[in-house]
Design a protein around this motif. Structure first.
Motif, mmCIF file in Angstrom:
data_model
loop_
_atom_site.group_PDB
_atom_site.id
_atom_site.type_symbol
_atom_site.label_atom_id
_atom_site.label_comp_id
_atom_site.label_asym_id
_atom_site.label_seq_id
_atom_site.Cartn_x
_atom_site.Cartn_y
_atom_site.Cartn_z
ATOM 1 N N PHE A 265 0.827 -1.203 0.000
ATOM 2 C CA PHE A 265 0.000 0.000 0.000
ATOM 3 C C PHE A 265 0.866 1.259 0.000
ATOM 4 O O PHE A 265 0.576 2.233 -0.696
ATOM 5 C CB PHE A 265 -0.939 -0.009 1.209
ATOM 6 N N THR B 260 1.990 2.890 -3.327
ATOM 7 C CA THR B 260 0.973 3.370 -4.272
ATOM 8 C C THR B 260 0.574 4.810 -3.984
ATOM 9 O O THR B 260 0.790 5.333 -2.895
ATOM 10 C CB THR B 260 -0.286 2.482 -4.221
ATOM 11 N N ASP B 261 -0.050 5.416 -4.995
ATOM 12 C CA ASP B 261 -0.571 6.771 -4.845
ATOM 13 C C ASP B 261 -2.043 6.701 -4.422
ATOM 14 O O ASP B 261 -2.566 5.624 -4.120
ATOM 15 C CB ASP B 261 -0.378 7.569 -6.127
ATOM 16 N N GLN C 103 -4.647 6.751 -6.045
ATOM 17 C CA GLN C 103 -5.473 5.938 -6.944
ATOM 18 C C GLN C 103 -5.134 4.450 -6.835
ATOM 19 O O GLN C 103 -5.688 3.633 -7.560
ATOM 20 C CB GLN C 103 -5.304 6.394 -8.399
ATOM 21 N N GLY C 104 -4.206 4.091 -5.931
ATOM 22 C CA GLY C 104 -3.820 2.702 -5.756
ATOM 23 C C GLY C 104 -2.853 2.199 -6.814
ATOM 24 O O GLY C 104 -2.646 0.997 -6.956
ATOM 25 N N HIS D 115 -0.844 -2.196 -9.356
ATOM 26 C CA HIS D 115 -1.781 -1.719 -8.330
ATOM 27 C C HIS D 115 -1.503 -2.374 -6.990
ATOM 28 O O HIS D 115 -0.878 -3.438 -6.925
ATOM 29 C CB HIS D 115 -3.220 -2.021 -8.760
ATOM 30 N N PHE D 116 -2.031 -1.739 -5.969
ATOM 31 C CA PHE D 116 -1.921 -2.286 -4.624
ATOM 32 C C PHE D 116 -2.324 -3.756 -4.613
ATOM 33 O O PHE D 116 -3.325 -4.144 -5.203
ATOM 34 C CB PHE D 116 -2.808 -1.485 -3.653
ATOM 35 N N ASP D 117 -1.507 -4.562 -3.971
ATOM 36 C CA ASP D 117 -1.714 -5.988 -3.737
ATOM 37 C C ASP D 117 -1.456 -6.873 -4.960
ATOM 38 O O ASP D 117 -1.622 -8.081 -4.891
ATOM 39 C CB ASP D 117 -3.090 -6.276 -3.147
ATOM 40 N N ASP D 118 -1.044 -6.279 -6.096
ATOM 41 C CA ASP D 118 -0.644 -7.107 -7.233
ATOM 42 C C ASP D 118 0.561 -7.947 -6.829
ATOM 43 O O ASP D 118 1.445 -7.484 -6.109
ATOM 44 C CB ASP D 118 -0.220 -6.250 -8.434
#
Length: 136
Positions: free
Chosen positions: A14, A17-18, A20-21, A71-74
């Motif tokens: 997390f 990320t920015d 926007q995720g 993206h977050f959690d990729d």
């Protein structure tokens, strides 16, 4: 990816990320470093072993080409190889994939230097041999 014999996995945190995720562009260089250190651990006794010989490795240049956002959690796979090795210099190439799809690629150029004088020094034969074996 056929030309890449090594890869390691990272998970987009997390904090990377920015609003926007989407993963910030700068973290790709961190992921490249994670992969580079893992590569050296796998094939050349690790970066600390290189440092124990009185050498350091400086990054001279870096390049990232962004194809799709992460993206977050990729869960990403960072494919890594040494694409060039000569004298004191070497270059790592990277391909970042998500579920088998390329989302970014790039490279980092490095030089071995004497830790005391910071003068360029040839890549140690043992490291060159380990890399040659890893890439063959």
């Amino acid at each position: 990816m056929a030309a890449f014999r090594f890869s390691t996995e990272v998970r987009v945190r997390f904090a990377e990320t920015d609003a926007q995720g989407v993963a910030h562009n700068s973290v790709y260089l961190v992921w490249f470093e994670i992969a580079r250190i893992a590569y050296l651990e796998e094939y050349a006794d690790g970066y600390p072993a290189l440092r124990e010989t009185g050498l350091e490795s400086f990054v001279l240049e870096s390049h990232v080409r962004y194809r799709q956002p992460a993206h977050f959690d990729d869960r990403l796979r960072i494919h890594t190889r040494v694409g060039e090795l000569r004298g004191a210099r070497f270059r790592f190439d990277y391909d970042v994939t998500r579920n088998g799809t390329a989302i970014a690629d790039g490279w980092t150029a490095h030089a071995c230097v004497d830790a005391q004088t910071l003068r360029p020094t040839r890549i140690p034969p043992a490291l060159a041999e380990a890399i040659a074996k890893a890439e063959s």
